[in-house]
Design a protein around this motif. Structure first.
Motif, PDB file in Angstrom:
ATOM      1  N   LEU A 306      83.463  41.628  13.463  1.00 30.55           N
ATOM      2  CA  LEU A 306      82.240  41.279  14.183  1.00 30.55           C
ATOM      3  C   LEU A 306      82.381  39.958  14.938  1.00 30.55           C
ATOM      4  N   ALA A 307      83.037  38.980  14.341  1.00 29.61           N
ATOM      5  CA  ALA A 307      83.148  37.677  15.001  1.00 29.61           C
ATOM      6  C   ALA A 307      84.262  37.646  16.036  1.00 29.61           C
ATOM      7  N   LEU A 308      85.453  38.084  15.658  1.00 31.78           N
ATOM      8  CA  LEU A 308      86.611  37.925  16.550  1.00 31.78           C
ATOM      9  C   LEU A 308      86.737  39.054  17.557  1.00 31.78           C
ATOM     10  N   GLN A 309      86.480  40.303  17.139  1.00 31.96           N
ATOM     11  CA  GLN A 309      86.635  41.420  18.081  1.00 31.96           C
ATOM     12  C   GLN A 309      85.384  41.597  18.946  1.00 31.96           C
ATOM     13  N   HIS A 310      84.192  41.530  18.322  1.00 33.85           N
ATOM     14  CA  HIS A 310      82.950  41.784  19.054  1.00 33.85           C
ATOM     15  C   HIS A 310      82.262  40.508  19.519  1.00 33.85           C
ATOM     16  N   ASP A 311      82.804  39.360  19.129  1.00 35.51           N
ATOM     17  CA  ASP A 311      82.265  38.070  19.562  1.00 35.51           C
ATOM     18  C   ASP A 311      80.789  37.904  19.198  1.00 35.51           C
TER      19      ASP A 311
END
Length: 587
Positions: A306-311
């Motif tokens: 959620l944080a790194l791939q979907h920002d």
């Protein structure tokens, strides 16, 4: 009116600006890697190669970067590196719910609640924490302990999230079935896990109609003798009819009574691999597989995804359409792990009209919207132009999953929804509760193509001999362990079904069951299920190829093809179609 120029598979439709890339959480992670570990990567491809070559180093970096809270030590990262059987963080103890409530804030709501026929409500973090603590205390008073299974037959409501977090806080194992499922489908799942407590609603509302579920719950209770208590969460029937407020269910406890007494919120820190929830395969060919995921694997994977791939950032607002029996609901709730507000959309997103969900996105300032690819295709076929209705100023990204997104839908999104939008087609699975191939905020959007393999996911295409192939269709495989791979199947003594499901074709390598092509750019194209391939007189066809052709017809809203040759009869392959209203099927 002007007509958009045609686009073809491989055309670049959008690129992030330098400012957008630098503001992303992925860029922040890379700066942190450089500052703390001296690791520098020229591009996403180089970062991905490191993440799958040094999986111990990568997942320990995720742990440290997100400041995972645990007892014990985060070493070793992998006690055992085999597949199946990888043993992640064997010396650490943590809790999923504890990581959710690290982000409690007085400035923004935890949940946005939208249900048909009701005004939109915002649930503050303080209320979420209070109700979770109260229900957890009630569960303890009822004798529910770590390892007990708690089942839900509830729609996408605040009570469902509260109950899940309460279970997670004390180590009870959550399992959810959506209330649009019939009794037989639910029992195929819940009989396997023998829940001690069932949360159930009397009714739901969808497309303007109230659906009575009391008789279904009666049937569930007759077939589930393990259930010691039923917690009744009132639906629209209970609001309109006092008789429905008290269904004649054995050992019934009303929701308001279950959360009446305030209590402090406590978190049991559990082994990294302690079960968090049980989710299920579709069960179309056999009894559904009851997949068990652990607290630690889901915390780490959802932080990364959620944080790194979907920002997804602290303060963002995440809406992902999907019922409580679909794995995207679990991913949606995971938005709380990174400090986002999550929107629970209960009901038909196209009711009272096709623009309903787009108005909601605009009015509530949704920043990331996720849905099934079919939802976008149907909106396109209905001729909708959401951008003419509302600017959706805060909407930054749109995710599509569940099936391949056709090229025409890419064009429609940029023409009819928003021209400056990060459109991400993603593909993963219930099996890992996240993505295999998905998105990254530093990469361009290419028509018909998924942007990349996720970090820490050693995704490749294999030919029939088990050799990796590039720019050719092969089996989607994962060659290194992932923390969110199932710990085991609940109803699988000895683990034989688990091994047969993923590791029988290529020993020591996870075969997922999708046809995939990895492009020279590092992107991916999914061609449908390899285990649903149609073998027509010896010629193999992917189902996605057929659907792409059939559903290109504007008159066809949805379709299903079934090949019956496997029955040993003369080849027979019926096609079922859902037509646009007013259209007649003719030659």
């Amino acid at each position: 009116m002007t007509t958009s120029p045609p686009i073809a598979e491989g055309d670049v439709l959008w690129r992030p600006s330098t400012a957008q890339v630098e503001a992303s959480r992925l860029a922040g992670f890379q700066r942190w890697l450089a500052a703390t570990h001296g690791l520098h990567f020229d591009d996403y491809a180089a970062l991905w190669r490191w993440s799958v070559a040094d999986i111990d180093g990568f997942w320990r970096a995720v742990w440290d970067h997100f400041d995972v809270q645990a007892d014990g030590a985060p070493e070793p990262v992998l006690g055992t590196r085999t597949m199946p059987g990888a043993d992640w963080f064997p010396n650490a103890r943590l809790n999923y719910a504890e990581h959710v409530f690290r982000h409690a804030s007085a400035e923004r709501p935890a949940l946005l609640l939208r249900a048909e026929g009701e005004p939109v409500q915002a649930l503050p973090w303080a209320q979420l924490q209070r109700d979770t603590a109260a229900f957890a205390a009630r569960l303890r008073a009822l004798g529910v302990v770590a390892g007990d299974r708690v089942a839900s037959y509830l729609p996408n409501r605040a009570e469902t999230v509260v109950a899940f977090l309460a279970c997670a806080s004390l180590g009870a194992v959550w399992s959810s079935c959506a209330p649009d499922m019939g009794a037989g489908v639910v029992l195929d799942r819940l009989r396997q896990i023998e829940p001690v407590l069932l949360l159930a609603t009397d009714s739901t509302r969808y497309h303007g109609r109230v659906h009575d579920r009391r008789a279904v719950v009666d049937e569930l209770l007759r077939a589930l003798p393990s259930v010691r208590c039923v917690v009744h969460v009132p639906g629209p029937l209970a609001a309109a009819d006092d008789a429905a407020a008290a269904p004649a269910w054995r050992d019934r406890l009303a929701w308001q009574a279950a959360i009446a007494d305030e209590a402090p919120l406590r978190f049991e820190r559990l082994p990294f691999s302690h079960p968090l929830w049980i989710v299920y395969s579709s069960g179309t060919t056999a009894l559904p597989k009851a997949m068990v995921h652990g607290h630690g694997g889901i915390v780490l994977t959802h932080l990364k995804t959620l944080a790194l791939q979907h920002d997804l950032r602290e303060g963002d607002r995440l809406l992902f359409l999907g019922g409580t029996g679909w794995i995207v609901w679990n991913l949606l709730v995971g938005g709380l792990l990174v400090g986002a507000t999550i929107a629970l959309y209960d009901g038909n997103p196209a009711w009272p009209d096709g623009q309903a969900v787009w108005r909601f996105i605009d009015e509530q300032g949704i920043t990331l919207f996720g849905c099934g690819a079919a939802f976008l295709v149907n909106a396109m076929k209905d001729g909708l132009r959401p951008r003419d209705l509302a600017p959706m100023a805060r909407l930054r990204a749109l995710n599509a999953t569940g099936s391949p997104l056709p090229v025409e839908a890419y064009r429609w999104v940029y023409d009819a929804v928003k021209p400056d939008l990060w459109l991400a087609s993603i593909s993963g699975g219930t099996d890992v509760a996240s993505g295999f191939v998905a998105c990254a905020p530093s990469l361009p959007v290419t028509a018909g193509e998924i942007q990349c393999a996720e970090l820490g996911v050693a995704a490749q295409a294999f030919d029939e001999a088990g050799r990796p192939v590039l720019d050719a269709v092969g089996e989607l495989v994962i060659t290194e362990p992932m923390p969110s791979m199932p710990l085991y199947f609940w109803n699988d003594p000895g683990g034989s079904r688990y091994r047969e499901s993923y590791f029988a074709t290529f020993p020591g390598v996870w075969r997922h069951g999708d046809w995939i092509r990895i492009t020279p750019r590092g992107g991916a194209i999914i061609y449908g299920r390899s285990d649903a391939t149609i073998n027509r007189h010896g010629i193999r066809m992917g189902t996605a190829e057929l659907y792409r052709a059939v559903e290109a017809l504007p008159e066809v809203l949805d379709s299903l093809v079934v090949d019956l040759e496997y029955l040993g009869r003369e080849s027979y392959m019926p096609l079922f179609v859902v037509l646009r209203e007013g259209v007649v099927l003719d030659a």
